[in-house]
Write an enzyme that holds these catalytic residues in place. Structure first.
Site, PDB file in Angstrom:
ATOM      1  N   CYS A  25       0.853  -1.182   0.000  1.00 46.54           N
ATOM      2  CA  CYS A  25       0.000   0.000   0.000  1.00 46.54           C
ATOM      3  C   CYS A  25       0.893   1.238   0.000  1.00 46.54           C
ATOM      4  O   CYS A  25       2.039   1.199   0.441  1.00 46.54           O
ATOM      5  CB  CYS A  25      -0.894  -0.033   1.237  1.00 46.54           C
ATOM      6  SG  CYS A  25      -1.861   1.467   1.521  1.00 46.54           S
ATOM      7  N   HIS A  26       0.354   2.367  -0.470  1.00 50.68           N
ATOM      8  CA  HIS A  26       1.118   3.613  -0.450  1.00 50.68           C
ATOM      9  C   HIS A  26       1.566   3.987   0.962  1.00 50.68           C
ATOM     10  O   HIS A  26       2.609   4.622   1.140  1.00 50.68           O
ATOM     11  CB  HIS A  26       0.277   4.751  -1.044  1.00 50.68           C
ATOM     12  CG  HIS A  26       0.166   4.700  -2.533  1.00 50.68           C
ATOM     13  ND1 HIS A  26      -0.830   3.997  -3.181  1.00 50.68           N
ATOM     14  CD2 HIS A  26       0.942   5.251  -3.518  1.00 50.68           C
ATOM     15  CE1 HIS A  26      -0.675   4.126  -4.493  1.00 50.68           C
ATOM     16  NE2 HIS A  26       0.382   4.874  -4.723  1.00 50.68           N
ATOM     17  N   THR A  27       0.788   3.591   1.959  1.00 54.91           N
ATOM     18  CA  THR A  27       1.156   3.901   3.341  1.00 54.91           C
ATOM     19  C   THR A  27       2.458   3.204   3.725  1.00 54.91           C
ATOM     20  O   THR A  27       3.299   3.771   4.440  1.00 54.91           O
ATOM     21  CB  THR A  27       0.029   3.496   4.303  1.00 54.91           C
ATOM     22  OG1 THR A  27      -1.175   4.168   3.916  1.00 54.91           O
ATOM     23  CG2 THR A  27       0.366   3.869   5.734  1.00 54.91           C
TER      24      THR A  27
ATOM     25  N   HIS B 119       0.560  -4.066   5.921  1.00 51.62           N
ATOM     26  CA  HIS B 119      -0.702  -4.018   6.668  1.00 51.62           C
ATOM     27  C   HIS B 119      -1.916  -4.459   5.852  1.00 51.62           C
ATOM     28  O   HIS B 119      -3.021  -4.481   6.375  1.00 51.62           O
ATOM     29  CB  HIS B 119      -0.931  -2.614   7.236  1.00 51.62           C
ATOM     30  CG  HIS B 119      -1.108  -1.546   6.189  1.00 51.62           C
ATOM     31  ND1 HIS B 119      -0.053  -1.057   5.449  1.00 51.62           N
ATOM     32  CD2 HIS B 119      -2.203  -0.896   5.761  1.00 51.62           C
ATOM     33  CE1 HIS B 119      -0.502  -0.146   4.611  1.00 51.62           C
ATOM     34  NE2 HIS B 119      -1.805  -0.037   4.772  1.00 51.62           N
ATOM     35  N   GLU B 120      -1.727  -4.804   4.587  1.00 52.59           N
ATOM     36  CA  GLU B 120      -2.809  -5.395   3.798  1.00 52.59           C
ATOM     37  C   GLU B 120      -2.473  -6.870   3.604  1.00 52.59           C
ATOM     38  O   GLU B 120      -1.478  -7.190   2.951  1.00 52.59           O
ATOM     39  CB  GLU B 120      -2.917  -4.726   2.414  1.00 52.59           C
ATOM     40  CG  GLU B 120      -3.636  -3.413   2.425  1.00 52.59           C
ATOM     41  CD  GLU B 120      -3.920  -2.912   1.007  1.00 52.59           C
ATOM     42  OE1 GLU B 120      -4.625  -1.907   0.888  1.00 52.59           O
ATOM     43  OE2 GLU B 120      -3.431  -3.510   0.027  1.00 52.59           O
TER      44      GLU B 120
ATOM     45  N   CYS C 199     -12.084  -2.749  19.939  1.00 56.09           N
ATOM     46  CA  CYS C 199     -12.028  -3.423  21.237  1.00 56.09           C
ATOM     47  C   CYS C 199     -13.402  -3.886  21.695  1.00 56.09           C
ATOM     48  O   CYS C 199     -13.527  -4.827  22.481  1.00 56.09           O
ATOM     49  CB  CYS C 199     -11.403  -2.501  22.285  1.00 56.09           C
ATOM     50  SG  CYS C 199     -12.471  -1.136  22.826  1.00 56.09           S
TER      51      CYS C 199
ATOM     52  N   CYS D  35     -15.086   0.451  24.235  1.00 59.44           N
ATOM     53  CA  CYS D  35     -14.991   1.904  24.374  1.00 59.44           C
ATOM     54  C   CYS D  35     -16.215   2.595  23.762  1.00 59.44           C
ATOM     55  O   CYS D  35     -17.029   1.971  23.077  1.00 59.44           O
ATOM     56  CB  CYS D  35     -13.714   2.423  23.723  1.00 59.44           C
ATOM     57  SG  CYS D  35     -13.701   2.351  21.920  1.00 59.44           S
TER      58      CYS D  35
ATOM     59  N   CYS E 127     -16.455   2.222  19.935  1.00 58.80           N
ATOM     60  CA  CYS E 127     -16.871   0.897  19.480  1.00 58.80           C
ATOM     61  C   CYS E 127     -18.364   0.663  19.728  1.00 58.80           C
ATOM     62  O   CYS E 127     -19.032  -0.055  18.967  1.00 58.80           O
ATOM     63  CB  CYS E 127     -16.053  -0.192  20.168  1.00 58.80           C
ATOM     64  SG  CYS E 127     -14.348  -0.303  19.542  1.00 58.80           S
TER      65      CYS E 127
ATOM     66  N   CYS F  35     -11.698   3.452  17.541  1.00 56.72           N
ATOM     67  CA  CYS F  35     -11.500   2.748  18.812  1.00 56.72           C
ATOM     68  C   CYS F  35     -10.437   3.435  19.676  1.00 56.72           C
ATOM     69  O   CYS F  35      -9.334   3.728  19.211  1.00 56.72           O
ATOM     70  CB  CYS F  35     -11.085   1.304  18.538  1.00 56.72           C
ATOM     71  SG  CYS F  35     -10.708   0.334  20.014  1.00 56.72           S
TER      72      CYS F  35
ATOM     73  N   ARG G 161      -6.915   2.321  18.004  1.00 57.35           N
ATOM     74  CA  ARG G 161      -6.789   3.274  16.905  1.00 57.35           C
ATOM     75  C   ARG G 161      -5.343   3.272  16.389  1.00 57.35           C
ATOM     76  O   ARG G 161      -4.403   3.105  17.160  1.00 57.35           O
ATOM     77  CB  ARG G 161      -7.168   4.668  17.404  1.00 57.35           C
ATOM     78  CG  ARG G 161      -7.258   5.725  16.315  1.00 57.35           C
ATOM     79  CD  ARG G 161      -7.636   7.057  16.902  1.00 57.35           C
ATOM     80  NE  ARG G 161      -8.855   6.989  17.721  1.00 57.35           N
ATOM     81  CZ  ARG G 161      -9.429   8.058  18.253  1.00 57.35           C
ATOM     82  NH1 ARG G 161      -8.896   9.269  18.085  1.00 57.35           N
ATOM     83  NH2 ARG G 161     -10.522   7.917  18.984  1.00 57.35           N
TER      84      ARG G 161
ATOM     85  N   CYS H  32      -7.148  -2.571   3.798  1.00 53.87           N
ATOM     86  CA  CYS H  32      -6.879  -1.124   3.837  1.00 53.87           C
ATOM     87  C   CYS H  32      -7.535  -0.399   2.670  1.00 53.87           C
ATOM     88  O   CYS H  32      -8.647   0.084   2.779  1.00 53.87           O
ATOM     89  CB  CYS H  32      -5.381  -0.844   3.868  1.00 53.87           C
ATOM     90  SG  CYS H  32      -4.971   0.911   3.946  1.00 53.87           S
TER      91      CYS H  32
ATOM     92  N   ARG I   9      -2.419  -2.533  -7.258  1.00 56.40           N
ATOM     93  CA  ARG I   9      -2.032  -3.359  -6.129  1.00 56.40           C
ATOM     94  C   ARG I   9      -1.229  -4.557  -6.623  1.00 56.40           C
ATOM     95  O   ARG I   9      -1.614  -5.237  -7.583  1.00 56.40           O
ATOM     96  CB  ARG I   9      -3.258  -3.867  -5.357  1.00 56.40           C
ATOM     97  CG  ARG I   9      -3.826  -2.884  -4.335  1.00 56.40           C
ATOM     98  CD  ARG I   9      -2.828  -2.617  -3.232  1.00 56.40           C
ATOM     99  NE  ARG I   9      -3.366  -1.774  -2.173  1.00 56.40           N
ATOM    100  CZ  ARG I   9      -3.296  -0.451  -2.154  1.00 56.40           C
ATOM    101  NH1 ARG I   9      -2.743   0.189  -3.169  1.00 56.40           N
ATOM    102  NH2 ARG I   9      -3.790   0.230  -1.133  1.00 56.40           N
TER     103      ARG I   9
END
Length: 345
Positions: A47-49, A69-70, A99, A102, A105, A113, A117, A177, A326
């Site tokens: 991903c770009h992130t 993260h993907e 979670c 909270c 959520c 969250c 988060r 993502c 992707r």
């Protein structure tokens, strides 16, 4: 599984310093602690992130680190207190969590969250403030709680979406993502009605003039995905007065300032932001997967390239050169038998 409770040695692509090629290393992955799950990653994507934090031009550097993260994978073992998942379950790790306790959520309007988060500066697990990754005793930092550029990773249970085991992980992994963020920004936040116009940004003054002319005053909905502050302002100012809604998705530079005339708000233009498409990972993402299974959501066209894990740096080359959307990264060697994908060797 036989490995439960034991340290697992596996391959991981480690970022040792900013902007340098990832290095394939043998890492040790510790067993999951309370409320954690160890996952065998089968497919991940870039991903770009990931590139943003690998390049690290405007962010706080945190290295060595395992990015990613993907992804899609299978639960290998669970830590104390985990009751929602068991070994063998198919899951998607997500960079934010749920979670379930909270105020966010429990709210039907928020997915922010308090506990889980996203925190890009935290490279350790919440349970004890330590990393589950190491190389010869040296801790290797986590990335957004997922670190999927490893054959095995440890994730908080609240950041895992249990999905239909019949769903192909090499396709639905992109829902971790990017696709969910964009799709959710449209259907959950912008909420265009049938027949309304939608624009995806960024544009300059000429583009704004064209939109105003073609749409008789502006678009009904706009979605900004670049994170460039000028595109964000353009997206807002292009919507129609009275009912237009602009949704900001892209993440801007930390010093960016959004400037627009207050009359835009008084003329009843609406500006919204969204995080992960307003989806709660555990509650909502399994349903998004089912949309794909029912052929109501298209994913395949976004997966433009496919490579083996050992060639992960080629995925960075493809993204930096703008050659694909992707790139699916398989933890096993790929065989060139897939349709509609370019197998990179």
């Amino acid at each position: 599984m036989a490995t439960a409770g034991q340290v697992i040695r596996c391959k991981a692509a480690v970022a040792w310093e900013a902007g340098k090629p990832l290095v394939m290393e043998e890492v040790e992955v510790a067993p999951p602690q309370a409320m954690e799950v160890r996952v065998k990653i089968l497919f991940t994507s870039l991903c770009h992130t990931d590139v943003f934090f690998w390049d690290c031009k405007t962010q706080k550097p945190l290295f060595p680190r395992i990015l990613g993260h993907e992804a899609g994978g299978i639960v290998e073992s669970v830590g104390e207190g985990v009751t929602e998942l068991k070994p063998g379950d198919h899951v998607l790790p997500v960079f934010t969590g749920e979670c379930g306790e909270c105020a966010h959520c429990k709210s039907e309007e928020s997915n922010m969250c308090d506990l889980l988060r996203i925190n890009t500066d935290r490279g350790v697990m919440l349970a004890d403030g330590k990393s589950r990754f190491s190389i010869k005793g040296q801790p290797i930092y986590h990335f957004v709680g997922t670190s999927t550029f490893s054959e095995y990773t440890v994730v908080h249970v609240g950041c895992l979406a249990k999905v239909n085991p019949e769903a192909p992980l090499d396709k639905i992994c992109v829902l971790s993502c990017g696709i969910s963020t964009g799709f959710g920004a449209t259907v959950n936040v912008a909420k265009p009605k049938r027949g309304q116009s939608v624009a995806v940004f960024g544009l300059g003054a000429v583009g704004l003039a064209v939109i105003a002319d073609l749409t008789n005053g502006g678009v009904d909905r706009s979605v900004e995905c670049t994170g460039h502050i000028d595109a964000m302002i353009s997206a807002f100012e292009s919507v129609h007065d009275g009912w237009g809604v602009a949704v900001l998705v892209g993440v801007p530079h930390k010093d960016a300032v959004f400037k627009t005339h207050p009359m835009n708000f008084l003329n009843e233009k609406t500006l919204k932001g969204t995080f992960y498409g307003n989806y709660k990972p555990r509650s909502d993402i399994p349903g998004v997967v089912e949309l794909y299974m029912k052929k109501e959501l298209e994913l395949d066209k976004f997966c433009t390239h496919r490579i083996s894990f050992k060639d992960i740096n080629k995925a960075f080359d493809l993204m930096l050169s703008g050659q694909g959307i992707r790139c699916i990264i398989s933890m096993e060697d790929e065989k060139p038998v897939l349709q509609n994908l370019q197998i990179i060797k």
